[in-house]
Design a protein around this motif. Structure first.
Motif, PDB file in Angstrom:
ATOM      1  N   ASN A 231      -4.816  -8.136   2.618  1.00 45.17           N
ATOM      2  CA  ASN A 231      -5.145  -6.940   1.854  1.00 45.17           C
ATOM      3  C   ASN A 231      -5.478  -7.255   0.397  1.00 45.17           C
ATOM      4  O   ASN A 231      -6.048  -6.425  -0.289  1.00 45.17           O
ATOM      5  CB  ASN A 231      -3.955  -5.964   1.861  1.00 45.17           C
ATOM      6  N   GLY A 232      -5.082  -8.437  -0.077  1.00 46.64           N
ATOM      7  CA  GLY A 232      -5.201  -8.681  -1.504  1.00 46.64           C
ATOM      8  C   GLY A 232      -4.143  -7.864  -2.210  1.00 46.64           C
ATOM      9  O   GLY A 232      -4.416  -6.826  -2.794  1.00 46.64           O
ATOM     10  N   GLN A 233      -2.857  -8.306  -2.144  1.00 46.06           N
ATOM     11  CA  GLN A 233      -1.757  -7.476  -2.586  1.00 46.06           C
ATOM     12  C   GLN A 233      -1.850  -7.084  -4.052  1.00 46.06           C
ATOM     13  O   GLN A 233      -1.249  -6.092  -4.469  1.00 46.06           O
ATOM     14  CB  GLN A 233      -0.427  -8.174  -2.303  1.00 46.06           C
ATOM     15  N   ARG A 234      -2.590  -7.832  -4.841  1.00 45.57           N
ATOM     16  CA  ARG A 234      -2.719  -7.468  -6.249  1.00 45.57           C
ATOM     17  C   ARG A 234      -3.402  -6.109  -6.405  1.00 45.57           C
ATOM     18  O   ARG A 234      -3.291  -5.463  -7.451  1.00 45.57           O
ATOM     19  CB  ARG A 234      -3.512  -8.560  -6.994  1.00 45.57           C
ATOM     20  N   ARG A 235      -4.069  -5.644  -5.371  1.00 46.71           N
ATOM     21  CA  ARG A 235      -4.703  -4.324  -5.432  1.00 46.71           C
ATOM     22  C   ARG A 235      -3.690  -3.200  -5.422  1.00 46.71           C
ATOM     23  O   ARG A 235      -4.010  -2.063  -5.755  1.00 46.71           O
ATOM     24  CB  ARG A 235      -5.637  -4.134  -4.239  1.00 46.71           C
TER      25      ARG A 235
ATOM     26  N   LEU B 163      10.558   2.930   1.080  1.00 48.97           N
ATOM     27  CA  LEU B 163       9.934   3.268   2.362  1.00 48.97           C
ATOM     28  C   LEU B 163       8.658   2.472   2.597  1.00 48.97           C
ATOM     29  O   LEU B 163       8.386   2.018   3.709  1.00 48.97           O
ATOM     30  CB  LEU B 163       9.613   4.768   2.414  1.00 48.97           C
ATOM     31  N   ARG B 164       7.838   2.325   1.542  1.00 42.91           N
ATOM     32  CA  ARG B 164       6.583   1.584   1.699  1.00 42.91           C
ATOM     33  C   ARG B 164       6.858   0.135   2.085  1.00 42.91           C
ATOM     34  O   ARG B 164       6.119  -0.464   2.888  1.00 42.91           O
ATOM     35  CB  ARG B 164       5.786   1.643   0.398  1.00 42.91           C
ATOM     36  N   THR B 165       7.906  -0.447   1.522  1.00 42.60           N
ATOM     37  CA  THR B 165       8.252  -1.835   1.851  1.00 42.60           C
ATOM     38  C   THR B 165       8.628  -1.949   3.321  1.00 42.60           C
ATOM     39  O   THR B 165       8.191  -2.869   4.021  1.00 42.60           O
ATOM     40  CB  THR B 165       9.408  -2.310   0.963  1.00 42.60           C
ATOM     41  N   ALA B 166       9.461  -1.012   3.799  1.00 47.11           N
ATOM     42  CA  ALA B 166       9.854  -1.039   5.209  1.00 47.11           C
ATOM     43  C   ALA B 166       8.649  -0.809   6.116  1.00 47.11           C
ATOM     44  O   ALA B 166       8.471  -1.503   7.126  1.00 47.11           O
ATOM     45  CB  ALA B 166      10.928   0.015   5.469  1.00 47.11           C
ATOM     46  N   ALA B 167       7.779   0.130   5.761  1.00 49.22           N
ATOM     47  CA  ALA B 167       6.610   0.433   6.591  1.00 49.22           C
ATOM     48  C   ALA B 167       5.635  -0.736   6.651  1.00 49.22           C
ATOM     49  O   ALA B 167       4.909  -0.901   7.639  1.00 49.22           O
ATOM     50  CB  ALA B 167       5.903   1.681   6.061  1.00 49.22           C
ATOM     51  N   SER B 168       5.617  -1.563   5.621  1.00 47.97           N
ATOM     52  CA  SER B 168       4.631  -2.647   5.553  1.00 47.97           C
ATOM     53  C   SER B 168       4.802  -3.687   6.655  1.00 47.97           C
ATOM     54  O   SER B 168       3.867  -4.439   6.933  1.00 47.97           O
ATOM     55  CB  SER B 168       4.687  -3.333   4.183  1.00 47.97           C
ATOM     56  N   VAL B 169       5.962  -3.729   7.305  1.00 46.92           N
ATOM     57  CA  VAL B 169       6.141  -4.719   8.377  1.00 46.92           C
ATOM     58  C   VAL B 169       5.268  -4.387   9.587  1.00 46.92           C
ATOM     59  O   VAL B 169       5.027  -5.264  10.427  1.00 46.92           O
ATOM     60  CB  VAL B 169       7.623  -4.845   8.818  1.00 46.92           C
ATOM     61  N   PHE B 170       4.792  -3.153   9.688  1.00 48.69           N
ATOM     62  CA  PHE B 170       3.920  -2.772  10.797  1.00 48.69           C
ATOM     63  C   PHE B 170       2.446  -3.010  10.479  1.00 48.69           C
ATOM     64  O   PHE B 170       1.588  -2.811  11.337  1.00 48.69           O
ATOM     65  CB  PHE B 170       4.126  -1.292  11.147  1.00 48.69           C
TER      66      PHE B 170
ATOM     67  N   PRO C 272       0.819  -1.222   0.000  1.00 43.86           N
ATOM     68  CA  PRO C 272       0.000   0.000   0.000  1.00 43.86           C
ATOM     69  C   PRO C 272       0.847   1.265   0.000  1.00 43.86           C
ATOM     70  O   PRO C 272       2.043   1.238   0.344  1.00 43.86           O
ATOM     71  CB  PRO C 272      -0.807  -0.117   1.296  1.00 43.86           C
ATOM     72  N   ARG C 273       0.202   2.383  -0.332  1.00 39.20           N
ATOM     73  CA  ARG C 273       0.895   3.673  -0.282  1.00 39.20           C
ATOM     74  C   ARG C 273       0.875   4.264   1.134  1.00 39.20           C
ATOM     75  O   ARG C 273       1.548   5.249   1.409  1.00 39.20           O
ATOM     76  CB  ARG C 273       0.262   4.660  -1.266  1.00 39.20           C
ATOM     77  N   TYR C 274       0.088   3.666   2.021  1.00 40.06           N
ATOM     78  CA  TYR C 274      -0.008   4.084   3.421  1.00 40.06           C
ATOM     79  C   TYR C 274      -0.344   5.573   3.564  1.00 40.06           C
ATOM     80  O   TYR C 274       0.303   6.327   4.288  1.00 40.06           O
ATOM     81  CB  TYR C 274       1.265   3.709   4.185  1.00 40.06           C
ATOM     82  N   THR C 275      -1.395   5.970   2.852  1.00 37.89           N
ATOM     83  CA  THR C 275      -2.006   7.281   3.101  1.00 37.89           C
ATOM     84  C   THR C 275      -3.083   7.162   4.175  1.00 37.89           C
ATOM     85  O   THR C 275      -3.697   8.162   4.551  1.00 37.89           O
ATOM     86  CB  THR C 275      -2.614   7.842   1.806  1.00 37.89           C
ATOM     87  N   SER C 276      -3.331   5.941   4.622  1.00 31.46           N
ATOM     88  CA  SER C 276      -4.179   5.688   5.789  1.00 31.46           C
ATOM     89  C   SER C 276      -3.729   4.369   6.389  1.00 31.46           C
ATOM     90  O   SER C 276      -3.036   3.577   5.759  1.00 31.46           O
ATOM     91  CB  SER C 276      -5.657   5.579   5.397  1.00 31.46           C
ATOM     92  N   TYR C 277      -4.135   4.149   7.624  1.00 32.07           N
ATOM     93  CA  TYR C 277      -3.991   2.832   8.248  1.00 32.07           C
ATOM     94  C   TYR C 277      -5.091   2.687   9.290  1.00 32.07           C
ATOM     95  O   TYR C 277      -5.211   3.556  10.157  1.00 32.07           O
ATOM     96  CB  TYR C 277      -2.618   2.637   8.904  1.00 32.07           C
ATOM     97  N   PRO C 278      -5.926   1.635   9.202  1.00 31.48           N
ATOM     98  CA  PRO C 278      -5.939   0.594   8.184  1.00 31.48           C
ATOM     99  C   PRO C 278      -6.167   1.172   6.779  1.00 31.48           C
ATOM    100  O   PRO C 278      -6.754   2.248   6.627  1.00 31.48           O
ATOM    101  CB  PRO C 278      -7.110  -0.297   8.605  1.00 31.48           C
TER     102      PRO C 278
ATOM    103  N   ALA D 241      -0.627  -5.004  10.202  1.00 35.20           N
ATOM    104  CA  ALA D 241      -1.156  -6.272  10.717  1.00 35.20           C
ATOM    105  C   ALA D 241      -2.147  -6.922   9.762  1.00 35.20           C
ATOM    106  O   ALA D 241      -2.521  -8.075   9.948  1.00 35.20           O
ATOM    107  CB  ALA D 241      -1.815  -6.047  12.078  1.00 35.20           C
ATOM    108  N   TYR D 242      -2.584  -6.162   8.735  1.00 32.48           N
ATOM    109  CA  TYR D 242      -3.608  -6.667   7.819  1.00 32.48           C
ATOM    110  C   TYR D 242      -3.066  -7.044   6.450  1.00 32.48           C
ATOM    111  O   TYR D 242      -3.816  -7.520   5.603  1.00 32.48           O
ATOM    112  CB  TYR D 242      -4.689  -5.604   7.597  1.00 32.48           C
ATOM    113  N   LEU D 243      -1.795  -6.836   6.203  1.00 29.49           N
ATOM    114  CA  LEU D 243      -1.290  -6.880   4.833  1.00 29.49           C
ATOM    115  C   LEU D 243      -1.556  -8.208   4.144  1.00 29.49           C
ATOM    116  O   LEU D 243      -1.906  -8.251   2.967  1.00 29.49           O
ATOM    117  CB  LEU D 243       0.208  -6.573   4.800  1.00 29.49           C
ATOM    118  N   GLU D 244      -1.410  -9.325   4.851  1.00 29.69           N
ATOM    119  CA  GLU D 244      -1.613 -10.624   4.211  1.00 29.69           C
ATOM    120  C   GLU D 244      -3.034 -10.792   3.715  1.00 29.69           C
ATOM    121  O   GLU D 244      -3.300 -11.561   2.796  1.00 29.69           O
ATOM    122  CB  GLU D 244      -1.270 -11.760   5.181  1.00 29.69           C
TER     123      GLU D 244
END
Length: 471
Positions: A462-466, A448-455, A35-41, A457-460
């Motif tokens: 998320n449907g990463q193809r989105r 940066l997005r890759t590093a941030a993604s470790v935090f 994700p681009r992490y403009t929000s979380y979740p 909790a929903y990523l698996e």
């Protein structure tokens, strides 16, 4: 032009003068879809559980005395750019826009009534689509209604996204009369072959005229939006785009990576995939653009922004109050962002909301006297803590997760799994871990997005193809 190796502490020191990037092998290893992490979740977790009634309750409970930020979405353009990932529709007649403005005015009234008091507003942002598709009279009507319902501060930042093509001076003058303080101008690339491949023909003279008109009417804070990763785009093209647009002396420059997601945005299938640069070429394009901008004195901000040292965004970076929201990096300090218009996303202390994306459903809700909320997500304590960590890393390239945990009343060990995940990036020379502090190195800024993604909790789930690729 100088080149960059690594920046000192991004909060307390000025940047150095080179950008060196990771190897091809590391690019292939870490260029996943995140994700681009403009929000979380993130948006895939919004649901209908956040109803118009829930949002109305959130509005009633907004903190007393705190200012608000407003985002108004105008989902229309007079032509479709094939790279676009925004919610917009092409219109060639004035009637749909006129009907939409009437609906938007009604929503402004409804939201203000739900709040129940005339609140201060510290920032207004109009995005799209193309907000400058509005006529001068429509601009005046919208701002008159906003000022009737809200106490817009004298020092409020009022910003608009601009498509320079076909832009009338009357519209610029109306925005200036309404208090416009900042304009973001879409440019993308100056090469006619690239422009043709993305269906956005825009001469540099058109952009220059737009800048001159804005400055003529007293709007002197200007942002330019450029892109890399476009079809047929080479490093020379990007250098020429940066060079020519720096002559306009913008205060901020955004260098976005094109996100090719044709499974989500069908019109992107019109872009020839064979003409798109690969991961390594995109990486090199980013490096060259960054080096030109840093060599010209701009500060790199987070993932993809650059600002003059005198700009408020550079000040926010230096002083540690930079934020990230659905408009990207921002200096907005309001605790609540209210989204107005079809597909608009807002955030209150309780969570996120999004209006109906399509205008017919948006219109139906307004005509029924209902807030046009389609979905959203409530932010729980763990979400708020992880959001804090993600935002810190995305903004400052460094975060002390122990401090974040303590701020949210949690044990520092809650982030131990994330730190273990980052050890591999540390071994690969992309970041440093010192105790509970994580710092992404300059060579890995685009990751940066890759590093941030470790935090996340929903990523698996998320449907990463989105999501688009990290680089």
């Amino acid at each position: 032009m100088s080149t960059i190796t690594e920046f000192p502490d991004p909060v307390t020191a000025a940047p150095a003068d080179t950008v060196e990037l990771a190897t091809t092998e590391l690019l292939e290893k870490y260029d996943g879809r995140v994700p681009r992490y403009t929000s979380y979740p993130t948006a895939p977790h919004f649901s209908e559980r956040v109803s118009p009634e829930v949002y109305a309750a959130w509005l009633r409970d907004l903190p007393d005395g705190a200012p608000l930020s407003l985002y108004l979405h105008v989902p229309f353009c007079d032509s479709l750019c094939w790279f676009c990932g925004c919610n917009t529709t092409v219109v060639n007649r004035p009637e749909p826009v006129a009907r939409y403005v009437d609906l938007l005015l009604q929503e402004i009234d409804m939201v203000a009534r739900s709040i129940g008091a005339r609140r201060q507003v510290s920032q207004i942002h109009l995005g799209g689509g193309s907000p400058t598709i509005l006529s001068a009279e429509q601009v005046r009507r919208v701002f008159a209604r906003l000022r009737h319902n809200f106490d817009v501060r004298v020092d409020a930042e009022i910003a608009v996204e601009i498509d320079p093509r076909g832009l009338s001076e009357d519209t610029i003058a109306a925005f200036a009369e309404a208090g416009l303080t900042r304009a973001s101008i879409g440019v993308q690339d100056v090469n006619p072959k690239v422009q043709d491949a993305i269906n956005r023909i825009q001469s540099h003279e058109t952009t220059t005229r737009c800048v001159e008109l804005l400055r003529k009417h007293g709007v002197d804070k200007l942002n330019l939006d450029l892109m890399y990763g476009l079809p047929y785009q080479g490093i020379d093209d990007l250098q020429e785009t940066v060079r020519r647009n720096l002559e306009l002396s913008p205060d901020r420059v955004a260098v976005f990576g094109y996100a090719h997601v044709p499974w989500m945005k069908k019109h992107q299938k019109l872009i020839p995939e064979a003409a798109l640069p690969g991961t390594e070429a995109r990486w090199q394009q980013y490096r060259e653009a960054a080096n030109w901008l840093v060599g010209a004195g701009y500060w790199p901000i987070g993932l993809d922004h650059f600002a003059k040292p005198t700009d408020s965004m550079a000040e926010a970076l230096r002083e540690g109050w930079l934020h990230r929201n659905f408009q990207g990096y921002t200096t907005d300090l309001a605790p609540a962002l209210l989204g107005l218009g079809a597909s608009a996303i807002g955030k209150t202390p309780q969570g996120y909301i999004q209006n109906h994306k399509d205008v017919p459903n948006y219109a139906a809700a307004i005509k029924d006297g209902r807030l046009p909320t389609a979905k959203g997500v409530e932010v729980g304590p763990d979400d708020a803590m992880r959001s804090d960590a993600i935002e810190q890393l995305m903004c400052f390239m460094t975060v002390d997760v122990g401090e974040v945990a303590a701020r949210h009343g949690a044990e520092a060990s809650v982030f131990d799994p994330a730190i273990r995940q980052l050890r591999e990036m540390e071994q690969d020379g992309l970041l440093r871990i010192s105790g509970s502090r994580i710092t992404v190195l300059e060579c890995a800024r685009p990751l940066l997005r890759t590093a941030a993604s470790v935090f996340d909790a929903y990523l698996e789930n998320n449907g990463q193809r989105r999501h688009a690729s990290a680089v």
